[in-house]
Scaffold this active site. Structure first.
Site, mmCIF file in Angstrom:
data_model
loop_
_atom_site.group_PDB
_atom_site.id
_atom_site.type_symbol
_atom_site.label_atom_id
_atom_site.label_comp_id
_atom_site.label_asym_id
_atom_site.label_seq_id
_atom_site.Cartn_x
_atom_site.Cartn_y
_atom_site.Cartn_z
ATOM 1 N N SER A 111 -24.748 58.647 18.407
ATOM 2 C CA SER A 111 -25.280 57.956 19.734
ATOM 3 C C SER A 111 -26.144 58.960 20.353
ATOM 4 C CB SER A 111 -23.961 57.406 20.452
ATOM 5 O OG SER A 111 -23.226 59.119 20.674
ATOM 6 N N LYS B 98 -28.276 55.425 25.435
ATOM 7 C CA LYS B 98 -28.281 55.074 26.721
ATOM 8 C C LYS B 98 -29.628 54.329 27.196
ATOM 9 C CE LYS B 98 -24.280 56.887 27.739
ATOM 10 N NZ LYS B 98 -22.979 55.851 27.946
ATOM 11 N N GLU C 201 -24.457 56.279 37.856
ATOM 12 C CA GLU C 201 -23.575 57.314 37.711
ATOM 13 C C GLU C 201 -23.955 58.037 36.341
ATOM 14 O OE1 GLU C 201 -22.992 54.370 36.598
ATOM 15 O OE2 GLU C 201 -22.442 54.865 34.491
HETATM 16 C C1 PLP Z 1 -24.740 60.733 23.311
HETATM 17 C C2 PLP Z 1 -23.652 60.022 23.737
HETATM 18 N N1 PLP Z 1 -22.885 59.109 23.277
HETATM 19 C C3 PLP Z 1 -21.599 58.431 23.664
HETATM 20 C C4 PLP Z 1 -21.675 58.655 25.130
HETATM 21 C C5 PLP Z 1 -20.596 57.848 25.532
HETATM 22 O O1 PLP Z 1 -20.639 56.641 26.325
HETATM 23 P P1 PLP Z 1 -20.339 55.301 25.285
HETATM 24 O O2 PLP Z 1 -18.763 55.265 25.156
HETATM 25 O O3 PLP Z 1 -20.637 54.316 26.401
HETATM 26 O O4 PLP Z 1 -21.593 55.137 24.355
HETATM 27 C C6 PLP Z 1 -22.332 59.000 25.783
HETATM 28 C C7 PLP Z 1 -22.091 59.166 27.459
HETATM 29 O O5 PLP Z 1 -22.881 59.907 28.160
HETATM 30 C C8 PLP Z 1 -23.572 60.091 25.326
HETATM 31 O O6 PLP Z 1 -24.356 60.671 25.859
#
Ligand code: PLP
Lengths: 258, 396
Positions: free
Chosen positions: B383, B94, B116
């Site tokens: 992620s 993020k 948000e």
């Molecule tokens: C570690 C992590 N992965 C994925 C997401 C999902 O978001 P996005 O689909 O935009 O990557 C989030 C959202 O808070 C997150 O904290």
């Protein structure tokens, strides 16, 4: 149908010395039956037109009062179809009815069917606050095809060169959002609103209505002579929350319109 | 084709039929300004230099490519690699987006930032950049998420952000986003809204993608440097879709690389308690964009469920909707219990505690590994890290 004749909204909202009043209610708030009852009473209270909201789960442009009314309506099972019935029952009183809803319920219902059934119900026009002119087609085309007016909004943040575009997309009237923000009664009208209204008046021959935040006699006094109509929403919904029907408020406000 | 199927008129910011700007008129000029500013900044070498500097020294990029050898062995010998976005400062991808948008806010002269957040990772990232660049920060967060991600609430407050509890609707990410947009409608002249994913009205989906594509740009190069070959499959979880778009973008033209997006199946698609908008939704408009949504027949947005707050969202970015329809990316859904099992497995076998969001992708990687067999090559976007999810994991 009314093709080529002046729209009912245009005729009803054009100020002739006085300031016209438009009231807002939410279909299904606090119940379907009661919203029809309230709508009928408001229809005979001296207003020039009635906006009827179709509830949406995520009303981006609405403040807490109208958002809450929408949630109550949804909890009680209000649907697009149900709201069209409310509109139909109120429209028979002769007051021009404008539906106000968000784009997703219209898309989900099918815009073509929505337009046809709204026209069938005697509705005069439609306002979709999350449908800016760039996104208007093909929904606006279906509304036009059903002889419904499509009312677009001008906001305090709208640049002057865009106002003309919005006016040329609109029919029935131009909805001038008075505040940079969401619906909800305010104590004072924001600065600059008179200038904005003057700019809009310059660019259109349609009636111009102001809405968002209008709730008091002094607001109307300040607006009289500067535009054609004022929309009162949250303040009426608030009265309905407190078991009223909004007509007392309308009578009070009408005094400031003449 | 029925008229509800598509709003197909060609304007900028649409991915095929998807995207657009379904917002109140009040926001239209701000979106125009943002679009102009972003295109100007993107083309400005000075801005790119500054961004690169912050990526290196503040975010900690490039993040490593990691061979998950014990997990690979466990799944039957396919080679699984992680792109380690969990090693970004603040613990998730993020921050890639938040840093870029904070620089943009400074460029636009806006001193107040709103955001948000669901999992709290985007809220923490935004609070972090606001501390770093001296901006006022307000974060909207649903009551339910404030409970299940309480550590992130504390982090945001320590970083100086005001965290506004959102009690309306489902009390999760959807309502936090609605509330943030309302704030923006009201304070648009002074405020920049940092959306946390590739959702929202144009130019957000494009801008957030541009800021997140660094994940895939790095990963592709790192992967090629292993042995000159690309992966067979790239897997990423999809909430709004930013980490997935971030890693997929670099591989879109590599037609031999299969791309798989993993949504949250919650308690199972058939139970209705899930958040799989691409797998089980229909196109419609939410939060200013036309994309796949979980909605009822009347266009009301449905309540979603996922054990992972970051995936618990009824919409998805419009570019994903497009990639789904042209069949460039395959979208699947993984249930809560499988994500939890993958979380535990990865923690034990690799000594890496993934967030529950990418745990969904890890589970899917396991399924794909069994298909590919020994010699297969999978790249997973890890992620974020899982410290934030301790309570949910203990309860699960
Ligand atoms: C570690 C992590 N992965 C994925 C997401 C999902 O978001 P996005 O689909 O935009 O990557 C989030 C959202 O808070 C997150 O904290």
């Amino acid at each position: 149908m009314l093709a080529d004749t002046t729209s009912r909204l245009e005729t009803a909202l054009k100020a002739k010395g006085d300031l016209k009043l438009v009231a807002y209610i939410m279909a299904g708030h606090p119940s379907k039956k009661r919203s029809i009852e309230v709508g009928k009473r408001l229809a005979g209270s001296g207003i020039a037109a009635l906006e009827i909201g179709i509830p949406h789960s995520d009303p981006l442009a609405d403040g807490p009062v109208i958002q809450h009314a929408g949630q109550v309506a949804l909890q009680h099972g209000m649907t697009v179809e149900g709201a069209l019935e409310v509109a139909q029952q109120v429209a028979v009183e002769g007051v021009p009815v404008v539906l106000m809803t968000y784009i997703n319920p219209v898309l989900a219902y099918d815009p073509r069917k929505f337009a046809a059934e709204a026209a069938q119900a005697g509705v005069a026009g439609v306002i979709v606050p999350d449908l800016p002119i760039e996104e208007a087609e093909p929904v606006a085309a279906w509304l036009r095809a059903a002889s419904l007016d499509t009312v677009f909004m001008v906001a305090p943040t709208t640049p002057p060169d865009r106002i003309g575009d919005i006016c040329s997309h609109s029919s029935g009237f131009i909805y001038c959002v008075t505040v940079t923000g969401i619906t909800g009664a305010r104590k004072e009208l924001p600065e600059g609103i008179v200038e904005l209204l003057a700019e809009v008046k310059k660019q259109t021959t349609l009636p111009v209505a102001a809405g968002f935040g209008i709730s008091r006699q002094d607001h109307l006094k300040a607006l009289r002579g500067k535009l054609d109509a004022a929309v009162v929403g949250s303040a009426i919904v608030d009265e309905i929350n407190r078991a009223g029907d909004g007509t007392a408020l309308v009578r009070e406000l009408l005094k400031a319109c003449r | 084709m029925t008229s509800r199927a598509a709003l197909t008129h060609p304007v900028d910011g649409r991915f095929g039929a998807f995207g657009g700007q379904y917002v109140p008129e009040t926001l239209m000029s701000a979106l125009r300004e943002l679009e102009d500013m972003w295109h100007e900044a993107k083309a400005d070498p000075q801005f790119q230099l500054e961004l690169a500097g912050h990526r290196r020294a503040f975010i900690g990029r490039p993040t490593p490519l990691y061979a998950a050898t014990r997990l690979s062995e466990h799944f039957g010998g396919t080679h699984i690699h992680f792109k380690r976005e969990d090693l970004c400062h603040t613990g998730a991808h993020k921050l890639n987006n938040a840093v870029g948008q904070a620089l943009l806010a400074l460029r636009m002269g806006k001193k107040r930032v709103i955001a948000e957040t669901g999992a709290g990772q985007h809220g923490v990232a935004t609070a972090t950049v606001c501390a770093r660049f001296g901006l006022d920060c307000t974060v909207y967060m649903g009551t339910e998420d404030m409970h299940r991600q309480s550590m992130n609430v504390r982090r945001m407050k320590l970083l100086g952000a005001e965290v506004v509890e959102v009690t309306s609707g489902t009390k999760t990410l959807k309502d936090a986003t609605t509330e943030a947009i309302r704030d923006w409608v009201t304070n648009v002249r002074t405020t920049h809204y940092i959306i946390g994913s590739v959702v929202g009205p144009h130019p957000y989906p494009e801008m957030v993608r541009d800021l997140q594509r660094v994940i895939g740009d790095e990963a592709r190069e790192q992967y090629l440097s292993l042995d000159g070959k690309l992966p067979d499959v790239v897997v990423a979880c999809v909430g709004g879709g930013s980490n997935a778009i971030g890693i997929f973008t670099a591989f879109l033209d590599d037609h031999d690389v299969t791309l798989v997006g993993v949504e949250a199946a919650g308690k199972g698609i058939r139970t209705g308690e899930h958040a799989a908008s691409l797998v089980a939704g229909r196109p419609g408009v939410l939060h200013g964009t036309y994309s796949y949504l979980l909605q009822d027949g009347d266009g009301q947005i449905l309540t979603t469920h996922s054990i992972s707050a970051g995936l618990d969202y009824p919409g998805v970015g419009p570019e994903h909707a497009f990639l789904r329809d042209i069949e460039r990316v395959e979208y699947v859904a993984v249930a809560d219990k499988d994500a939890l099992a993958a979380f535990r497995l990865c923690t034990r076998l690799e000594g890496i505690m993934p967030a529950l969001e990418p745990s969904h992708a890890i589970h899917q990687a396991g399924l794909i590994a069994r298909d590919l067999g020994p010699g297969g090559r999978i790249l997973v976007c890890l992620s974020g890290r899982g410290d934030k999810d301790m309570d949910s994991v203990d309860a699960g």
